[in-house]
Design an enzyme around this catalytic site. Structure first.
Site, PDB file in Angstrom:
ATOM      1  N   HIS A   1      34.036  59.569  39.909  1.00 19.98           N
ATOM      2  CA  HIS A   1      34.567  58.336  40.517  1.00 19.98           C
ATOM      3  C   HIS A   1      36.002  58.520  40.988  1.00 19.98           C
ATOM      4  O   HIS A   1      36.835  59.094  40.301  1.00 19.98           O
ATOM      5  CB  HIS A   1      34.379  57.112  39.625  1.00 19.98           C
ATOM      6  CG  HIS A   1      35.165  57.121  38.347  1.00 19.98           C
ATOM      7  ND1 HIS A   1      36.483  56.729  38.297  1.00 19.98           N
ATOM      8  CD2 HIS A   1      34.815  57.443  37.079  1.00 19.98           C
ATOM      9  CE1 HIS A   1      36.907  56.814  37.042  1.00 19.98           C
ATOM     10  NE2 HIS A   1      35.916  57.240  36.285  1.00 19.98           N
TER      11      HIS A   1
ATOM     12  N   ASP B   1      40.418  61.331  34.222  1.00 13.51           N
ATOM     13  CA  ASP B   1      39.521  60.196  34.470  1.00 13.51           C
ATOM     14  C   ASP B   1      39.835  59.574  35.830  1.00 13.51           C
ATOM     15  O   ASP B   1      40.657  58.701  35.925  1.00 13.51           O
ATOM     16  CB  ASP B   1      39.686  59.171  33.340  1.00 13.51           C
ATOM     17  CG  ASP B   1      38.674  58.054  33.426  1.00 13.51           C
ATOM     18  OD1 ASP B   1      37.684  58.181  34.149  1.00 13.51           O
ATOM     19  OD2 ASP B   1      38.906  57.022  32.763  1.00 13.51           O
TER      20      ASP B   1
ATOM     21  N   GLU C   1      34.381  52.625  39.614  1.00 11.76           N
ATOM     22  CA  GLU C   1      33.719  52.745  38.313  1.00 11.76           C
ATOM     23  C   GLU C   1      34.476  51.966  37.253  1.00 11.76           C
ATOM     24  O   GLU C   1      33.881  51.357  36.368  1.00 11.76           O
ATOM     25  CB  GLU C   1      33.630  54.235  37.906  1.00 11.76           C
ATOM     26  CG  GLU C   1      32.754  54.493  36.672  1.00 11.76           C
ATOM     27  CD  GLU C   1      33.486  54.432  35.333  1.00 11.76           C
ATOM     28  OE1 GLU C   1      32.809  54.399  34.299  1.00 11.76           O
ATOM     29  OE2 GLU C   1      34.742  54.389  35.323  1.00 11.76           O
ATOM     30  N   GLU C   2      35.808  51.982  37.344  1.00 13.52           N
ATOM     31  CA  GLU C   2      36.603  51.461  36.234  1.00 13.52           C
ATOM     32  C   GLU C   2      36.442  49.964  35.986  1.00 13.52           C
ATOM     33  O   GLU C   2      36.345  49.532  34.849  1.00 13.52           O
ATOM     34  CB  GLU C   2      38.102  51.785  36.445  1.00 13.52           C
ATOM     35  CG  GLU C   2      38.441  53.263  36.337  1.00 13.52           C
ATOM     36  CD  GLU C   2      38.213  53.861  34.935  1.00 13.52           C
ATOM     37  OE1 GLU C   2      37.737  53.155  34.039  1.00 13.52           O
ATOM     38  OE2 GLU C   2      38.494  55.063  34.772  1.00 13.52           O
TER      39      GLU C   2
ATOM     40  N   ASP D   1      32.256  62.766  34.344  1.00 13.11           N
ATOM     41  CA  ASP D   1      33.218  61.689  34.087  1.00 13.11           C
ATOM     42  C   ASP D   1      33.600  61.649  32.607  1.00 13.11           C
ATOM     43  O   ASP D   1      33.622  60.588  31.986  1.00 13.11           O
ATOM     44  CB  ASP D   1      32.642  60.339  34.546  1.00 13.11           C
ATOM     45  CG  ASP D   1      33.648  59.199  34.378  1.00 13.11           C
ATOM     46  OD1 ASP D   1      34.859  59.488  34.288  1.00 13.11           O
ATOM     47  OD2 ASP D   1      33.223  58.027  34.339  1.00 13.11           O
TER      48      ASP D   1
ATOM     49  N   HIS E   1      42.806  56.334  30.264  1.00 12.82           N
ATOM     50  CA  HIS E   1      43.309  55.011  30.702  1.00 12.82           C
ATOM     51  C   HIS E   1      44.787  54.791  30.374  1.00 12.82           C
ATOM     52  O   HIS E   1      45.224  53.642  30.279  1.00 12.82           O
ATOM     53  CB  HIS E   1      42.487  53.863  30.090  1.00 12.82           C
ATOM     54  CG  HIS E   1      41.057  53.843  30.542  1.00 12.82           C
ATOM     55  ND1 HIS E   1      40.192  52.853  30.144  1.00 12.82           N
ATOM     56  CD2 HIS E   1      40.345  54.645  31.356  1.00 12.82           C
ATOM     57  CE1 HIS E   1      38.997  53.072  30.690  1.00 12.82           C
ATOM     58  NE2 HIS E   1      39.071  54.160  31.434  1.00 12.82           N
TER      59      HIS E   1
END
Lengths: 457, 457
Positions: free
Chosen positions: A279, A291, A325-326, A354, A424
């Site tokens: 992503h 990520d 995606e997030e 991912d 994140h």
């Protein structure tokens, strides 16, 4: 009859051995080329440093679309195109802050960030008594009497004893996901979640919270693990403490964005489509190196290496940079929605990376038993490249929506020990990615796609 | 007879299954305790940050002896003692520098460091034409005519295509080891070696060079990989360039130092000794976090966890912090020398961790075939902890000298992708070690020692 069977078995075994030996040589050619000539690491640098954080709807997300389009064009894909999709547009707004305030009015500044998709407090912020819980059961027991008007602090650490850190992430993730609405159910005015991190440090880790429409939407933040420990210790000494926090995040109307899709057309079975992707969006706090810049970069490696080595796939290879995606999964859904309308095509296989650009250990598969058995026949070829398990179960959020089309799903499983130190958070940076680990993951992905393309499922 | 055999086989199989199931539960207890209660990461911080670089003979090496003595005492070892050994005392001396000088006198400052155990240039430095070679064959072909009075620049990159980076290190390592004397053989006045690094960056990586007494000892340095590439490109444009470098390193007389040894005495077979260790010394440029602070810290974990869980070993466990692996191996030799005199004891097994604190993948063994077979029976129990291979071959430099005593040797094999980005360079710091990776390595080491202690070899 017995003899014939034996001859037949022998022929099958012999041809399998021959195929494996040929494949083994091709595996080595592919691996050598990636280790020697890959542009992936430099492309990841562009994604992290030139584009930077690229949350859906942001100008950087749009820039990431352009950059990866250019990269895959330059690698020589037969075609590269954009697939439109509408995405949520959440913005963090002005600087966030939080203070823990004791009975004497003494304040302690906390490392926090708003949870993704959460509502803000507005400029004035909110201030209320903070109450710590470690489970939803504790919250229920407190009930309205114990929670109303307060800020609920979910302090559930990731369980360190799971070797697979994703398992601990799953267990702890419910508090970030459902926690704010569960707190609102009992009248809380705000929620604070211990960061989903496997280490103790100062970075708050964001991530989506999902409001339940039955309850008021209350502002929600994550606090760094170190400060979660601090607050908990302070609350033990001094049961009533106030928490002030201010966030100015908000959800704006959806905006137009894109998946980026590159294809190498199949020479024999062009209507059988093999999808591979990661992503493209990341959280706004992070460069999104692990990520999922890593997954994007690894996915496109097959284009470069196939062109370089002159490998022509039998089936069509589609490399997809999925958007959103997030905090919405709109890209993954759109891709599957369009795929469902492509009636002439069969989406036989999809692979996602991912889980970070760390050294690869396994692939997971969501597949019917005979397909999994077939795949596992190839597993021994991967061991020299560090992948020693073809596990039952796996895929990726973006490719999940393809499953109803009968697609076999697969996810790369890198070593997970470091992932949640960065996930994140602002320390998910390019510098945290090892070039060789990134490449070794890419190698295994290309190898898996190679056998699936050569032999079908 | 047939029936009896079957019953017998069944009993063996059943007891093996039962043992494995009991062991599996103990494995989980050990792993959970390490992940939850290990003090290893904080102890590594002390070794890296409080003690710092600790080359043999330095005050920091002496401090490392004291600190690890205290750590193992605090963990509750039955006894902790120092084993004296004399060590080489090489010092880097004043600040080193190097300049590449073109025909017009324009200079370019290079990132270099003296090779360990090398002689210095003295304050005045040396200046000579630099000549690049990529093999000893090239050097021979140049001969005295091409080399005399010059500085030989060995520019042999680590082969990126080996998945196991130690293999590439072995191939490239000969230039650092024998290169300076080989250059001196043809009359070179100095030698510069491309750093043994798997990445391109600005850190020079030191490491021992070994002079051949038949030739003059010439000053020798390592240059960062980025600058090795730069020099090579410049030499292609401009064949005659001068190199100036200055190093003030020197070898001082040997000094007294120590191995640090902790024991948990065996309850049933105390004279069978199981040794586990890492090396306490590091290069002077680095905190020695991966090399080999990690191995030291992992080795002592067994003391803490055995005391915590109340496990009493049948055999004697000796945890050894070996001194002087980097530039002399005197500690490892001394330990084996003393062991050879302990006629009442049998040194059945030795395990070393000296390949970095990265996520574990395998153990390697130097063992007789039946012993290896026995060990391999336990391998499946390790898979949940990330170790999937019990490979033939392996050990560690410090435990190697035990082999003539019939000791089975083993080395932890962590993932090797990142090791040579940091090895012997200033970026081998505490921050580069992941707590969970360090602990997972320690877990597997304790598990291996546990089965060897329980069942013998």
């Amino acid at each position: 009859m017995r003899k014939l069977q034996m001859v037949f078995s022998f022929c099958i075994a012999a041809s399998a051995v021959m195929a494996q030996s040929t494949d083994s040589a091709m595996f080595k050619r592919i691996a050598d080329d990636v280790f020697t000539n890959s542009t992936g690491y430099e492309n990841l640098r562009i994604l992290c440093k030139k584009v930077g954080p690229r949350l859906s709807g942001s100008p950087q997300a749009a820039a990431a679309v352009q950059e990866t389009y250019k990269m895959m064009k330059a690698m020589g894909a037969d075609t590269v195109y954009l697939q439109e999709c509408m995405v949520p547009h959440w913005v963090r707004g002005a600087k966030e802050s939080a203070l823990l305030v004791d009975a004497k009015g003494k304040t302690f500044s906390l490392n926090i960030c708003a949870l993704g998709n959460s509502v803000g407090t507005g400029k004035q912020g909110i201030k209320a008594e903070v109450i710590e819980v470690r489970s939803f059961k504790e919250l229920e027991q407190l009930g309205v009497a114990g929670v109303k008007g307060k800020i609920v602090f979910y302090n559930f650490p990731m369980n360190p004893t799971n070797v697979e850190t994703f398992r601990s992430y799953g267990e702890a993730g419910q508090f970030r996901g459902r926690g704010p609405s569960m707190a609102a159910k009992y009248g809380a005015v705000g929620a604070m979640v211990r960061s989903l991190a496997s280490n103790i440090d100062d970075y708050p880790h964001t991530g989506t919270t999902t409001y339940n429409d039955s309850f008021p939407k209350i502002p929600a933040i994550a606090v760094s693990t170190r400060h979660a420990e601090y607050i908990s210790a302070e609350l033990k000494k001094n049961k009533t403490m106030q928490l002030y926090f201010r966030t100015e995040c908000e959800m704006l109307p959806d905006v137009k964005s894109h998946n980026v899709i590159a294809e190498i057309r199949g020479t024999e079975l062009p209507n059988e489509v093999i999808t591979v992707g990661g992503h493209l969006d990341s959280w706004d706090l992070a460069e999104g190196a692990h990520d999922d810049g890593a997954g994007c970069i690894q996915s496109m490696e097959i284009i470069r290496v196939y062109k370089k080595l002159g490998i022509k796939p039998k089936r069509t290879i589609r490399v997809v940079m999925f958007m959103n995606e997030e905090n919405g999964l709109r890209g993954g859904r759109k891709y599957a929605e369009v795929a469902a309308t492509e009636k002439d095509k069969k989406f036989i296989f999809a692979l996602e990376s991912d889980a970070g650009g760390f050294t690869p250990r396994a692939f997971g598969f969501t597949a019917e038993a005979p397909v999994l058995t077939k795949l596992r026949n190839w597993a021994p070829l991967f061991k020299p490249y560090g992948v020693y398990e073809f596990a039952d179960g796996g895929g990726g959020a973006d490719i999940g929506p393809l499953r109803p089309l009968g697609t076999t799903l697969s996810g790369l499983r890198p070593d997970s020990q470091r992932y949640f130190d960065h996930h994140h958070a602002a320390n998910d940076t390019f510098e945290m990615v090892s070039k060789r680990e990134l490449e070794l993951g890419a190698i295994n992905m290309v190898l898996l796609l190679y056998v699936v393309d050569q032999y079908g499922l």
